[in-house]
Structure formats: C-alpha cells, structure tokens
Design a protein around this motif. Sequence first.
Motif, PDB file in Angstrom:
ATOM      1  N   CYS A  25     -20.794 -27.603 -88.889  1.00  0.00           N
ATOM      2  CA  CYS A  25     -19.568 -26.990 -88.368  1.00  0.00           C
ATOM      3  C   CYS A  25     -19.424 -25.571 -88.921  1.00  0.00           C
ATOM      4  CB  CYS A  25     -18.343 -27.826 -88.763  1.00  0.00           C
ATOM      5  SG  CYS A  25     -16.793 -27.064 -88.285  1.00  0.00           S
ATOM      6  N   GLN A  26     -19.003 -24.665 -88.060  1.00  0.00           N
ATOM      7  CA  GLN A  26     -18.879 -23.269 -88.483  1.00  0.00           C
ATOM      8  C   GLN A  26     -17.588 -22.995 -89.243  1.00  0.00           C
ATOM      9  OE1 GLN A  26     -19.464 -21.983 -84.529  1.00  0.00           O
ATOM     10  NE2 GLN A  26     -21.688 -21.864 -84.692  1.00  0.00           N
TER      11      GLN A  26
ATOM     12  N   CYS B 275     -14.397 -29.252 -87.317  1.00  0.00           N
ATOM     13  CA  CYS B 275     -13.213 -28.674 -86.674  1.00  0.00           C
ATOM     14  C   CYS B 275     -13.092 -29.139 -85.223  1.00  0.00           C
ATOM     15  CB  CYS B 275     -13.280 -27.156 -86.738  1.00  0.00           C
ATOM     16  SG  CYS B 275     -14.545 -26.442 -85.652  1.00  0.00           S
ATOM     17  N   ARG B 276     -14.201 -29.563 -84.620  1.00  0.00           N
ATOM     18  CA  ARG B 276     -14.259 -29.995 -83.217  1.00  0.00           C
ATOM     19  C   ARG B 276     -13.900 -28.876 -82.240  1.00  0.00           C
ATOM     20  NH1 ARG B 276     -14.759 -35.449 -82.701  1.00  0.00           N
ATOM     21  NH2 ARG B 276     -14.625 -36.555 -84.675  1.00  0.00           N
ATOM     22  N   GLN B 277     -13.865 -27.660 -82.734  1.00  0.00           N
ATOM     23  CA  GLN B 277     -13.493 -26.525 -81.890  1.00  0.00           C
ATOM     24  C   GLN B 277     -14.647 -25.560 -81.733  1.00  0.00           C
ATOM     25  OE1 GLN B 277     -10.256 -26.173 -80.693  1.00  0.00           O
ATOM     26  NE2 GLN B 277      -9.721 -28.123 -81.629  1.00  0.00           N
ATOM     27  N   CYS B 278     -15.462 -25.455 -82.781  1.00  0.00           N
ATOM     28  CA  CYS B 278     -16.475 -24.407 -82.774  1.00  0.00           C
ATOM     29  C   CYS B 278     -17.630 -24.785 -81.844  1.00  0.00           C
ATOM     30  CB  CYS B 278     -16.980 -24.136 -84.189  1.00  0.00           C
ATOM     31  SG  CYS B 278     -17.983 -25.463 -84.862  1.00  0.00           S
TER      32      CYS B 278
ATOM     33  N   CYS C  39     -19.773 -27.669 -83.208  1.00  0.00           N
ATOM     34  CA  CYS C  39     -19.168 -28.996 -83.036  1.00  0.00           C
ATOM     35  C   CYS C  39     -19.307 -29.453 -81.580  1.00  0.00           C
ATOM     36  CB  CYS C  39     -17.697 -28.979 -83.443  1.00  0.00           C
ATOM     37  SG  CYS C  39     -17.444 -29.055 -85.227  1.00  0.00           S
TER      38      CYS C  39
HETATM   39 ZN   LIG Z   1     -16.735 -27.033 -85.957  1.00  0.00          ZN
END
Ligand SMILES: [Zn+2]
Length: 355
Positions: free
Chosen positions: A42-43, A50-53, A56
Amino acid sequence: MAKKILRQAWTEDRLAQSYLFYGPDGVGKELAAMELVMALNCQSESDQPCRQCNSCHKTEAYIHPDFHYLFPRPHPSSDSDKRKLAEEISEMLKEKEAQPHQAFDFGSRPIAISIDDIRELQERLGFLPYEGKRKVVLITGVEAMTTEAANAFLKILEEPSPTTNFILTTDRPNALLPTILSRCQKVRFEPLPQEEVIKSLVKDHGQDPRAAGLLAELSGNSLGRALQMTDQDLLSERDLAVKLLKAAVDGQQWEMVETIDQIARDRGRPARILEMLSAVVADLVHLKVTGKILNADRQAELSDIGKRIDQQKLSEMVRAIEKARIALERNVTPRLCLLSACNTTQGEEDAFTSD
Ligand SMILES: [Zn+2]
C-alpha cells in the motif's frame, strides 16, 4: 487474535518473511491474507491497507504485477484446454474481486498446485519488484502442493530474497512438509462461533444452507435455539418479509396492506415476520457498508431494493421495526405494529403517536 499479531509485527518492524495462516475452513484466513498482501504494498505507508491507492486497487483486482497468487487448480494437458482454463480463472477472479468470500469452484476436476506452477513462480520471482516495494506471494490451500512442487517450493523458501514475502494458508497444517512449516511464522485462526453453528446446522442437521446463516443469526448463534426454529419454514417467512419490504419501499400501499393482513391472520406470525424484517433490513445496511450479508441468496433483489432507499430512511426503518417489535410485545394490535414498521419509508407519521 491473528490481526493483532500481524499489526504488532508490522509496527515493531518485525515482519516475518513467510507466514502460515492455519485454522479450519471459513474462519477468515484468506481475507486476512489479502489484507496483509494489500498492506505490504500500500502506498499510504500505514499499518492497514488504505484501499484507495493504485496499489491497493490493483491488488484487490488481482492484477498487481508484484502480487503472485497461487491456488489449487486443474492442470489440463492440451493447449486449448489450458487457454480455456486461463479464461475461466480470470472470470473467477473478477467475481472474487466483487465477492472475496467466494471459493474457486472447478467442479469435479482434480486440483493441485503443481511443479509447473512453482517453476513459473520461481521465474517470476527472479526479477526485482516492478511497482511495489516488494513482491508478495499468496498461496492458498498450500496443502494441495504435489510432493515435487513442495520440494521445489522449499528451495525458494530456503533462499529468500529480502524483497519477497510469502503468505500461505491451509486448513491442514499437518499435511505440509515439516521443513516448510519450520520456515514460516505460524498464525492460528480460531473458528468463529457463528461459522461453527452454521456448519453444524447444514452438516449435522441437514438444514438448507440458504437458511442456516439466517437461523444462526436469529438464534443468537445458539445451535439449540436454531434447531427449535427450524420447523417454522424460515425461508418462506423470510420471503414474505422481503415482499413486504419491497412493497413498503416502493410505496405500493395496496400490496403492503394485503400482505400485512395475510400475516396478521396467524397468531405468532407477526412477531416472526418483524424479526425477519429486522434481519433483512440489517442486510440492506450491511450492503451499503461491508457488502457482506446474511441473506446472500437474495443478494441481487436486496441490492435492488437498497438502491431505492437512502441511508436516512433506512435508519428510520431500523428504528421503526424495533419500536414495532416492542409494541407487539405490549399487545398493540399486530396489524398496527406491522403497518407502523413499514410506513416510515414513505416519511409518514409514526402510527403510534398519530393514532
Ligand atoms: Zn493503499
């Protein structure tokens, strides 16, 4: 708790190179493994994905170039069958992206993790990470490795690259080579009580798998209580509750009143329907939040209903059903209780106060 161990390892910078998640079927090993895979690249640099990057997202879609996912699969001999299988697997992964709990289903075909799978993995691990900080290898059902594959895999584990992490899952740790076991940090997953109840309902008591989850939930995960409830034809009651909910959400007054009249004729039934309604509405909430629901067999229909009711109305309905259940216990007429539980979705006044 497995998650806690991992978080600790992470924050104290003591992450092991290889983990083995073990424990009975259906206790969340694979979901936890995916979390860790995601967190590793994850960044956002936090201890949770984060499930956003970008990273992910790619991991979740099983297309991250530094994420290698191996699982037991058939091994066709002809090239055209191989191509067909590859297409089939890519379809399955798409479904799994939407429904991470879904298991791979290859029907009656024999499945394994073969020496070819391991050789291919070895080749791919020969390169540095493309995008991520590291390469992550997830192998689920690791007990399905052939002896040849297991020996080849052991060699990979024995010469670890510092930029590669391995996460293995199994429900049969004793079937693994001791030399593989000894190279992994083992994390035990305990059975969830509800899973146990559901499993027992289906396997030991011949319950309909579609009803077992609902039974477990409604019984408060008590096997004894769940069994007592089984003679009440749970699924048809549940379907009636869905029908009622649908009529209420769509503002089909006539259909709603008719259904309520039908329910109110039977003593004891209104209480059960309100209980069901509560479980079904809880699923609408879960659909919006986690996507994981109890009435999985009615997911499509419930998603559909869920789209037509907003968060606020949904909360109102949860409260209205609770109030109706209490009112019913206090001998308010069943018909009025049911009407009141349904009416909030159209923003009408509370039946108890307006009556
Ligand atoms: Zn992430």
